[in-house]
Design an enzyme around this catalytic site. Structure first.
Site, PDB file in Angstrom:
ATOM      1  N   LYS A 177       0.843  -1.200   0.000  1.00  0.00           N
ATOM      2  CA  LYS A 177       0.000   0.000   0.000  1.00  0.00           C
ATOM      3  C   LYS A 177       0.875   1.245   0.000  1.00  0.00           C
ATOM      4  O   LYS A 177       1.762   1.393   0.836  1.00  0.00           O
ATOM      5  CB  LYS A 177      -0.926   0.039   1.222  1.00  0.00           C
ATOM      6  N   GLY A 230       6.917   4.600   8.802  1.00  0.00           N
ATOM      7  CA  GLY A 230       6.101   5.800   8.908  1.00  0.00           C
ATOM      8  C   GLY A 230       6.131   6.347  10.320  1.00  0.00           C
ATOM      9  O   GLY A 230       7.098   6.163  11.057  1.00  0.00           O
ATOM     10  N   SER A 231       5.052   6.989  10.711  1.00  0.00           N
ATOM     11  CA  SER A 231       5.006   7.656  12.009  1.00  0.00           C
ATOM     12  C   SER A 231       4.862   6.656  13.149  1.00  0.00           C
ATOM     13  O   SER A 231       4.303   5.559  12.983  1.00  0.00           O
ATOM     14  CB  SER A 231       3.833   8.644  12.049  1.00  0.00           C
ATOM     15  N   GLY A 235       2.398   3.375  13.561  1.00  0.00           N
ATOM     16  CA  GLY A 235       3.026   2.110  13.896  1.00  0.00           C
ATOM     17  C   GLY A 235       2.376   1.442  15.094  1.00  0.00           C
ATOM     18  O   GLY A 235       2.175   0.219  15.125  1.00  0.00           O
ATOM     19  N   GLU A 253       9.679   0.576  11.215  1.00  0.00           N
ATOM     20  CA  GLU A 253      10.735   1.605  11.191  1.00  0.00           C
ATOM     21  C   GLU A 253      10.007   2.932  11.283  1.00  0.00           C
ATOM     22  O   GLU A 253       9.313   3.340  10.363  1.00  0.00           O
ATOM     23  CB  GLU A 253      11.567   1.489   9.914  1.00  0.00           C
ATOM     24  N   CYS A 287      13.230  10.826   8.447  1.00  0.00           N
ATOM     25  CA  CYS A 287      13.072  10.363   9.828  1.00  0.00           C
ATOM     26  C   CYS A 287      14.371  10.431  10.625  1.00  0.00           C
ATOM     27  O   CYS A 287      14.340  10.547  11.853  1.00  0.00           O
ATOM     28  CB  CYS A 287      12.532   8.934   9.837  1.00  0.00           C
ATOM     29  N   GLU A 387       9.050  14.889  16.804  1.00  0.00           N
ATOM     30  CA  GLU A 387       9.531  14.935  15.422  1.00  0.00           C
ATOM     31  C   GLU A 387       8.795  16.020  14.643  1.00  0.00           C
ATOM     32  O   GLU A 387       7.557  16.038  14.604  1.00  0.00           O
ATOM     33  CB  GLU A 387       9.326  13.577  14.751  1.00  0.00           C
TER      34      GLU A 387
END
Length: 487
Positions: A177, A230-231, A235, A253, A287, A387
């Site tokens: 996706k 992703g974030s 996650g 990750e 990231c 972040e």
């Protein structure tokens, strides 16, 4: 060069066919440099997602039985096609999420991923032993079955390849996706997947938002492993869905708040250049960007002055399709507002604004944000802890090694850290003390080694990815014990 492009209408790849969403619905993707529509993209429905998983499940027996040398042929074909279309792929990322074509090397690196894993399959090895008297024991490495891959928007072409290549060569079938923010380049690669001749159902590509398609993949009982980048927030949601259903294996990750520690004996010119590029690359939408820089107080004034000059003079904002541009916009309106909110919170915290601090929407008509530096930012401030994902860096000072380590570790993230010093003993002490999955000595992100594992401590994820370990993420271990007949 004018900002303009005709809207693109890509398709999804399900069971070997390029298709629209089953209900015909699409969502708009906007060029963040102009706010013009650059694409109308299918929004995968629940039926589309379930059909892709069913196709992958049906294709698994034949694909896993094919043998890795024959599977590798398809990966090689895809690598060649990506190289052939690398300029087009770079332009599609430029008009979808704003990455300048001048800094877009990801089509070439993606092709390299497929080439690498096409040749890495001999490393899929089990073990055999006669350590148990009267028996021969062995381990087998076998694919999970259907694997879901959910990739981020900031470097979509890289993650498309780095996740799909090891999953495929190990015999899994996949449902990938893409992010709703940057689906255009990977949708073009999906067409190349079909052109490469992958058997129907082996390689499925969906586009859309996290709900419904991402949520369904996280919950789906026929998905046996899921890899997500992703974030941290997303996650955690994926992990929860997996735990509530079939306890599928999850590799994560996630985000980072990466510190760089600059000691007074460091090569100052090199430290400035590298930490500046870490923040400038992809407009800070990385990231592992070193968004917290801690400089020993004795050299802080000199470092800050050089960093300000380097950051302000090196940036060439503009049309990401222009080869002279090296600083693009934030990916979309949401990211633009997100970054500005952190800039405003830093100002409210009492931090000293040393450079930038503004958006340029009114003057550029795009989601550009000035390279921004804050000094003397409180360690408890929101911008120090969370972040930002934009071209915003804080530069604070420290007196002692112990203080630098304590400040660097005072976060729930632990993806990448770096230390600049000529004292190798000090460097190794700091490396061991830093709570980070990746540490650079006299270098910083985005610099990584191809053959090292990549992943984070704490809230930056679980599991590792990389040329020598990603295949392990998609292989089960089966232990076998065989009794020997006595003479």
């Amino acid at each position: 060069m004018a900002f303009s492009t005709s809207p693109i209408r890509p398709r999804m790849l399900i069971d070997g066919e390029l298709v629209e969403a089953s209900d015909g619905k699409t969502f708009s993707v906007y060029n963040p440099a102009t706010r013009e529509v650059s694409g109308e993209v299918p929004e995968a429905t629940a039926d589309d997602t379930n059909r892709a998983v069913a196709a992958a499940k049906a294709a698994f027996p034949a694909w896993s039985a094919l043998g890795p040398a024959k599977r590798a042929v398809y990966l090689k074909k895809l690598a060649a096609l990506i190289r052939e279309h690398r300029d087009e792929i770079a332009k599609l990322d430029a008009v979808a999420m704003g990455m300048p074509v001048s800094t877009h090397f990801f089509a070439e690196s993606a092709a390299g991923q497929y080439d690498h894993y096409a040749e890495a399959w001999p490393h899929i090895q089990g073990q055999a032993s006669v350590n148990t008297p009267g028996h021969v024991t062995m381990t087998l490495r076998q694919p999970f079955g259907v694997v879901a891959l959910i990739i981020p928007w900031n470097v979509p072409v890289h993650f498309f390849a780095s996740k799909s290549a090891p999953a495929l060569i190990t015999g899994n079938t996949i449902v990938l996706k893409t992010s709703e923010k940057a689906p255009l380049a990977v949708a073009r690669i999906a067409k190349l997947v079909k052109e490469a001749g992958f058997p129907p159902g082996v390689f499925n590509v969906l586009s859309g938002h996290g709900i419904p398609s991402g949520q369904i993949l996280s919950r789906h009982m026929d998905v046996r492993a899921l890899s997500f980048t992703g974030s941290s927030r997303t996650g955690k949601l994926i992990q929860e869905e997996a735990a509530r259903t079939n306890l599928k294996k999850v590799i994560l990750e996630l985000g980072g708040k990466s510190p760089a520690i600059i000691f007074d004996d460091a090569n100052l010119e090199k430290a400035v250049a590298q930490t500046r590029w870490s923040m400038q690359f992809n407009s800070g939408q990385v990231c592992m960007a070193n968004s917290r820089i801690y400089v020993q107080s004795t050299i802080a004034e000199k470092f800050v002055e050089q960093f300000k000059v380097s950051y302000s003079s090196s940036v060439k904002s503009g049309n990401p399709l222009d080869k002279e541009t090296n600083h693009g916009p934030q990916a979309d309106e949401l990211q633009y507002k997100h970054v500005l909110s952190y800039i405003n919170s830093a100002k409210d915290s009492g931090a000293t604004l040393a450079l930038g601090g503004s958006g340029k929407l009114e003057t550029s008509n795009g989601y550009f944000i000035e390279p921004t530096i804050f000094l003397n930012t409180p360690e408890e401030a929101k911008i120090t802890k969370e972040e930002v994902f934009g071209p915003v860096v804080i530069i604070n000072t420290f007196e002692t090694e112990k203080e630098a380590i304590a400040k660097a570790n005072d976060t729930e993230f632990g993806l990448y850290a770096s230390v600049f010093t000529k004292d190798i003993s000090r460097a190794m002490r700091v490396v061991q003390a830093l709570e980070s999955g990746y540490v650079g000595i006299n270098t910083t992100s985005p610099n990584t080694a191809y053959d090292l594992p990549f992943g984070g401590y704490k809230g930056s994820g679980q599991g590792r990815e990389g040329a020598l370990c990603s295949m392990d993420n998609f292989l089960e271990v089966k232990s076998v014990i065989m009794a020997l007949e006595e003479e």
